[in-house]
Design a protein around this motif. Structure first.
Motif, PDB file in Angstrom:
ATOM      1  N   MET A   1      57.086  51.262  36.964  1.00 27.09           N
ATOM      2  CA  MET A   1      56.479  51.844  37.892  1.00 27.09           C
ATOM      3  C   MET A   1      54.960  51.074  38.044  1.00 27.09           C
ATOM      4  N   LYS A   2      54.827  50.555  38.891  1.00 28.07           N
ATOM      5  CA  LYS A   2      53.553  49.714  39.171  1.00 28.07           C
ATOM      6  C   LYS A   2      52.216  50.551  39.012  1.00 28.07           C
ATOM      7  N   LYS A   3      51.324  50.400  38.056  1.00 28.78           N
ATOM      8  CA  LYS A   3      50.122  51.037  37.870  1.00 28.78           C
ATOM      9  C   LYS A   3      49.174  50.985  39.244  1.00 28.78           C
ATOM     10  N   ASN A   4      48.566  51.987  39.456  1.00 26.78           N
ATOM     11  CA  ASN A   4      47.599  52.018  40.615  1.00 26.78           C
ATOM     12  C   ASN A   4      46.223  51.504  39.980  1.00 26.78           C
ATOM     13  N   SER A   5      45.312  51.167  40.927  1.00 25.69           N
ATOM     14  CA  SER A   5      43.953  50.594  40.581  1.00 25.69           C
ATOM     15  C   SER A   5      43.358  51.680  39.634  1.00 25.69           C
ATOM     16  N   LYS A   6      43.429  52.886  39.710  1.00 24.99           N
ATOM     17  CA  LYS A   6      42.881  53.763  38.882  1.00 24.99           C
ATOM     18  C   LYS A   6      43.283  53.868  37.269  1.00 24.99           C
ATOM     19  N   ASP A   7      44.709  53.893  37.546  1.00 24.50           N
ATOM     20  CA  ASP A   7      45.110  53.842  36.065  1.00 24.50           C
ATOM     21  C   ASP A   7      44.938  52.558  35.586  1.00 24.50           C
ATOM     22  N   SER A   8      44.838  51.240  36.152  1.00 22.74           N
ATOM     23  CA  SER A   8      44.719  50.224  35.489  1.00 22.74           C
ATOM     24  C   SER A   8      43.232  49.755  34.847  1.00 22.74           C
ATOM     25  N   ILE A   9      42.400  50.599  35.739  1.00 19.46           N
ATOM     26  CA  ILE A   9      40.953  50.531  35.273  1.00 19.46           C
ATOM     27  C   ILE A   9      40.709  51.417  33.913  1.00 19.46           C
ATOM     28  N   VAL A  10      41.371  52.543  33.924  1.00 20.66           N
ATOM     29  CA  VAL A  10      41.361  53.680  32.678  1.00 20.66           C
ATOM     30  C   VAL A  10      41.972  52.778  31.502  1.00 20.66           C
ATOM     31  N   ALA A  12      42.266  49.514  31.024  1.00 18.31           N
ATOM     32  CA  ALA A  12      41.326  48.417  30.677  1.00 18.31           C
ATOM     33  C   ALA A  12      40.125  49.076  29.842  1.00 18.31           C
ATOM     34  N   ALA A  13      39.552  50.116  30.414  1.00 17.18           N
ATOM     35  CA  ALA A  13      38.422  50.638  29.716  1.00 17.18           C
ATOM     36  C   ALA A  13      38.772  51.148  28.289  1.00 17.18           C
ATOM     37  N   ILE A  14      39.956  51.736  28.189  1.00 14.97           N
ATOM     38  CA  ILE A  14      40.389  52.295  26.739  1.00 14.97           C
ATOM     39  C   ILE A  14      40.232  50.979  25.849  1.00 14.97           C
ATOM     40  N   TYR A  15      41.162  49.929  26.268  1.00 11.68           N
ATOM     41  CA  TYR A  15      41.350  48.942  25.434  1.00 11.68           C
ATOM     42  C   TYR A  15      39.970  48.091  25.002  1.00 11.68           C
ATOM     43  N   LEU A  16      39.096  47.961  26.102  1.00 13.81           N
ATOM     44  CA  LEU A  16      37.778  47.372  25.724  1.00 13.81           C
ATOM     45  C   LEU A  16      36.752  48.250  25.067  1.00 13.81           C
ATOM     46  N   PHE A  17      36.841  49.458  25.150  1.00 13.43           N
ATOM     47  CA  PHE A  17      35.884  50.505  24.372  1.00 13.43           C
ATOM     48  C   PHE A  17      36.423  50.504  23.004  1.00 13.43           C
ATOM     49  N   ASN A  18      37.616  50.183  22.730  1.00  8.95           N
ATOM     50  CA  ASN A  18      38.140  50.325  21.282  1.00  8.95           C
ATOM     51  C   ASN A  18      37.887  48.729  20.685  1.00  8.95           C
ATOM     52  N   ILE A  27      30.709  47.104  32.985  1.00  9.75           N
ATOM     53  CA  ILE A  27      31.602  47.495  34.017  1.00  9.75           C
ATOM     54  C   ILE A  27      32.157  46.135  34.726  1.00  9.75           C
ATOM     55  N   ARG A  28      31.730  45.223  34.592  1.00  7.66           N
ATOM     56  CA  ARG A  28      32.354  43.779  34.950  1.00  7.66           C
ATOM     57  C   ARG A  28      33.406  43.379  34.166  1.00  7.66           C
ATOM     58  N   ASP A  29      33.189  43.905  32.869  1.00  2.52           N
ATOM     59  CA  ASP A  29      34.498  43.428  32.029  1.00  2.52           C
ATOM     60  C   ASP A  29      35.750  44.232  32.187  1.00  2.52           C
ATOM     61  N   ILE A  30      35.405  45.440  32.465  1.00  3.80           N
ATOM     62  CA  ILE A  30      36.580  46.398  32.632  1.00  3.80           C
ATOM     63  C   ILE A  30      37.301  46.113  33.978  1.00  3.80           C
ATOM     64  N   ALA A  31      36.221  45.801  35.221  1.00  6.43           N
ATOM     65  CA  ALA A  31      36.837  45.393  36.168  1.00  6.43           C
ATOM     66  C   ALA A  31      37.771  44.029  36.371  1.00  6.43           C
ATOM     67  N   GLN A  32      37.177  43.164  35.290  1.00  8.21           N
ATOM     68  CA  GLN A  32      38.039  41.917  35.205  1.00  8.21           C
ATOM     69  C   GLN A  32      39.236  42.207  34.390  1.00  8.21           C
ATOM     70  N   LYS A  33      39.171  42.992  33.380  1.00  8.99           N
ATOM     71  CA  LYS A  33      40.406  43.214  32.696  1.00  8.99           C
ATOM     72  C   LYS A  33      41.318  43.926  33.470  1.00  8.99           C
ATOM     73  N   ALA A  34      40.908  44.849  34.508  1.00 13.63           N
ATOM     74  CA  ALA A  34      41.876  45.743  35.331  1.00 13.63           C
ATOM     75  C   ALA A  34      42.349  45.004  36.425  1.00 13.63           C
ATOM     76  N   ASN A  35      41.963  43.882  36.537  1.00 14.54           N
ATOM     77  CA  ASN A  35      42.132  43.013  37.874  1.00 14.54           C
ATOM     78  C   ASN A  35      41.916  43.707  38.969  1.00 14.54           C
ATOM     79  N   SER A  36      40.588  44.382  39.048  1.00 15.85           N
ATOM     80  CA  SER A  36      40.039  45.166  40.062  1.00 15.85           C
ATOM     81  C   SER A  36      38.725  44.807  40.511  1.00 15.85           C
ATOM     82  N   ASN A  37      37.660  45.541  41.017  1.00 21.92           N
ATOM     83  CA  ASN A  37      36.523  45.229  41.559  1.00 21.92           C
ATOM     84  C   ASN A  37      35.741  46.134  41.112  1.00 21.92           C
TER      85      ASN A  37
END
Length: 210
Positions: A1-10, A12-18, A27-37
């Motif tokens: 199942m394709k992740k929605n934007s919110k799931d992708s952000i979460v 990405a954030a979990i990975y980067l916070f770790n 915030i820009r790091d998270i947006a870039q990792k999540a391929n979001s804005n």
């Protein structure tokens, strides 16, 4: 199942916070990792702190649900219930290793969010652990123990491998992400419950007449 934007952000954030730490992640790091804005992050979470709080809620809502579900087995006995609690939590931690590591690490930092967690979710956790231990003591399944110190030991067993994954892999050469670890470690926790909480009656000495 394709992740929605919110799931992708979460995710990405979990990975980067770790990997970079909360303070070291933008915030820009998270947006870039999540391929979001950035605007999507603001829409869903307002800011980076809101995103971290969401991670706390995501973890603890499921964590407490695992405890509550296992507690329903209390009619089957205290030991079986405590073993089920431990098994459910270890499985949950294994399936959500990155999130678990993040939350366990952040819980060691004194903050308003952490204090709120202590007074809500950890209060519920204490209730279930305490209820099972006391029930086992009343029925004779468990010997008399300090409830508080027993909970300290139990929580250490449930969290240590997921908070110190590098120590396990680099020093002990044990790998928590492997299915074998989960099966083996649940067995070891059951051994701890058996050895620490279950009364042991020494065999009667039989003296042969000379």
């Amino acid at each position: 199942m394709k992740k929605n934007s919110k799931d992708s952000i979460v995710e990405a954030a979990i990975y980067l916070f770790n990997t970079k730490g909360f303070s070291g992640t933008t915030i820009r790091d998270i947006a870039q990792k999540a391929n979001s804005n950035v605007s999507n992050i603001s829409y869903y979470f307002q800011n980076k702190h809101g995103l971290l709080e969401y991670c706390f809620l995501k973890y603890f809502e499921s964590y407490i649900a695992e405890l509550e579900s296992a507690f329903l087995c209390i009619d089957q006995g205290a030991k079986a219930t405590l073993q089920k609690m431990a098994e459910s939590i270890i499985n949950y931690h294994t399936e959500n290793m990155q999130l678990t590591r993040l939350i366990l690490r952040e819980m060691s930092i004194d903050s308003q969010t952490v204090r709120e967690i202590m007074s809500t979710y950890f209060a519920k956790e204490k209730y279930y652990f305490k209820a099972v231990i006391e029930e086992g003591t009343i029925t004779g399944e468990f010997r008399q123990v300090s409830v508080s110190f027993t909970i300290v030991q139990l929580k250490s067993l449930l969290s240590m491998p997921f908070l110190n994954t590098h120590y396990l892999s680099e020093v002990l050469h044990v790998f928590p992400h492997e299915p074998y670890f989960t099966q083996k470690y649940i067995g070891e926790i059951n051994n701890w419950i058996e050895g620490v909480l279950t009364p042991h009656h020494p065999k009667e000495l039989v003296f042969e007449s000379i």
